[in-house]
Design an enzyme around this catalytic site. Structure first.
Site, mmCIF file in Angstrom:
data_model
loop_
_atom_site.group_PDB
_atom_site.id
_atom_site.type_symbol
_atom_site.label_atom_id
_atom_site.label_comp_id
_atom_site.label_asym_id
_atom_site.label_seq_id
_atom_site.Cartn_x
_atom_site.Cartn_y
_atom_site.Cartn_z
ATOM 1 N N HIS A 145 -32.876 30.610 12.020
ATOM 2 C CA HIS A 145 -33.785 30.554 13.169
ATOM 3 C C HIS A 145 -34.201 29.112 13.434
ATOM 4 C CE1 HIS A 145 -37.317 31.993 15.614
ATOM 5 N NE2 HIS A 145 -37.824 30.853 15.153
ATOM 6 N N GLU A 146 -34.589 28.401 12.377
ATOM 7 C CA GLU A 146 -35.040 27.021 12.540
ATOM 8 C C GLU A 146 -33.893 26.085 12.911
ATOM 9 O OE1 GLU A 146 -38.069 26.648 12.799
ATOM 10 O OE2 GLU A 146 -38.737 28.507 11.868
ATOM 11 N N HIS A 149 -33.339 26.333 16.536
ATOM 12 C CA HIS A 149 -34.290 25.532 17.321
ATOM 13 C C HIS A 149 -33.769 24.099 17.459
ATOM 14 C CE1 HIS A 149 -37.702 27.944 18.410
ATOM 15 N NE2 HIS A 149 -37.994 28.295 17.173
ATOM 16 N N GLU A 222 -38.426 31.379 21.399
ATOM 17 C CA GLU A 222 -38.357 32.127 20.144
ATOM 18 C C GLU A 222 -37.250 33.177 20.182
ATOM 19 O OE1 GLU A 222 -39.941 31.761 17.081
ATOM 20 O OE2 GLU A 222 -40.322 29.862 18.116
#
Length: 289
Positions: A145-146, A149, A222
Site C-alpha cells: 500500500h505504501e 503511494h 487511498e
C-alpha cells in the site's frame, strides 16, 4: 496523522512567513495602491501559495524522520528487519521505483506511512504496533500500500493541489480584505489596518476550507493505494490487512495527529478525515475482484 499534519503545518508556516515578508517589504501595499491589480495579486498569490507547498514537499522526509523518531534500518539486526528490507526491495522493483529508505518508529498503534519529495527518494516506515498486531502476510500488504503511494507520486500531486488551493486562499483573502477596507472602513488611500486584519482572518478561514479539499484528495488516493497494494501482493492479503485494522478497537491516528495522509489508518467519517471508512475500502477491493 503526523505526516499530513507536519506537511500542512510547514505549509502554513511558510505561507505566514512569506505573507508577512511581502507586507513588511511593502509588496502587498504596492498592489493595493490606487485599486486592486488582479494580475499582480494573482502572481503574488501563486508565489506565496506554491512556496509553502513545495518547501513542505522537499522537507517531508526530514520532518518525518525527526517528527516520528524513525529508526532507519541500514544494517538489519534481526531476521525480521532483513525480511522487511527484502519485501520493500522486491515490491519497489516491481513498482518501478528506486528502493526507499526503510524504518521503524515506536507507536503502539498499527500504522505505516510513506513520504519523500519524489518516487526515487522516498521513506517507508512501519510502527512497532503494526508489527505486533499483524502477521507477515498482512504487513506485506501494508508495505505494498505504501509503496503504491510512492509509485503513484501521491506526495507530489498532494503538493501541487496544496499549492493551487494555497494560491486561491491568498488571492481571495486579499480581495476580501481590500473590499472590507474600502466598503466598510471607507479607506481610499491604500491599504489600511482593516485590510491587513481582515485578510489575515479570511486567510485562516479559507485555509480551513482548503484543508477539506486536501483531505478529499487523500481519501480518494487511498483506494488507489489499496489497489496497488493488492497488485503487489493479492486482494485477499490487502483486504485481510484492512480487516486486521478493524479488529483493533477504535484505531487511532499516528501520534500527534500527524502523517495520516499516507498512513494505513486514520480517523474516518468527516470532511477532515484523511482516510475513507475501512469498510468502504474493503468493499472496493472485493468489488474489483
Amino acid at each position: 496523522m503526523m505526516r499530513i499534519f507536519l506537511f500542512l503545518a510547514t505549509n502554513l508556516a511558510v505561507l505566514v512567513v512569506i505573507s508577512v515578508a511581502f507586507r513588511l517589504f511593502g509588496i502587498d501595499g504596492v498592489i493595493q495602491q490606487g485599486g486592486l491589480d488582479m494580475g499582480a495579486l494573482l502572481l503574488m498569490a501563486t508565489i506565496i501559495g506554491f512556496s509553502g507547498s513545495l518547501i513542505s514537499l522537499f522537507l517531508s522526509k526530514t520532518l518525518a524522520k525527526h517528527g516520528m523518531r524513525v529508526q532507519i534500518i541500514e544494517r538489519p539486526s534481526t531476521p525480521f528487519e532483513q525480511w522487511l528490507l527484502e519485501i520493500v526491495a522486491s515490491q519497489s522493483e516491481r513498482a518501478g521505483i528506486r528502493m526507499p529508505e526503510v524504518g521503524i518508529f515506536d507507536s503502539p498503534q498499527p500504522n505505516a506511512f510513506a513520504t519523500g519529495w519524489n518516487r526515487n527518494d522516498a521513506l517507508v516506515a512501519v510502527s512497532t504496533g503494526l508489527l505486533q498486531h499483524m502477521n507477515k502476510a498482512e504487513i506485506e500488504a501494508v508495505v505494498g500500500h505504501e509503496i503504491s503511494h510512492v509509485a503513484n507520486g501521491d506526495m507530489v500531486t498532494l503538493a501541487l493541489i496544496q499549492g493551487v488551493v494555497n494560491t486561491f486562499v491568498v488571492f481571495l483573502a486579499r480581495i476580501i480584505g481590500h473590499t472590507v477596507d474600502r466598503v466598510i472602513f471607507k479607506n481610499e488611500e491604500g491599504p489600511g489596518i482593516g485590510y491587513f486584519v481582515v485578510s489575515i482572518i479570511a486567510e485562516i478561514l479559507l485555509s480551513v476550507l482548503a484543508t477539506m479539499i486536501v483531505m478529499w484528495f487523500s481519501r480518494y488516493r487511498e483506494f488507489h493505494a489499496d489497489a496497488g497494494g493488492a497488485r503487489l501482493t493479492s486482494r485477499h492479503q490487502m483486504a485481510d490487512a484492512l480487516r486486521a485494522l478493524q479488529r483493533i478497537h477504535e484505531p487511532q491516528d499516528l501520534p500527534a495527529k500527524e502523517f495520516a495522509a499516507f498512513g494505513i489508518s486514520g480517523k474516518i467519517g468527516s470532511l477532515f478525515s484523511s482516510h475513507p471508512p475501512l469498510e468502504r475500502r474493503i468493499a472496493a477491493l472485493e468489488q474489483a475482484a
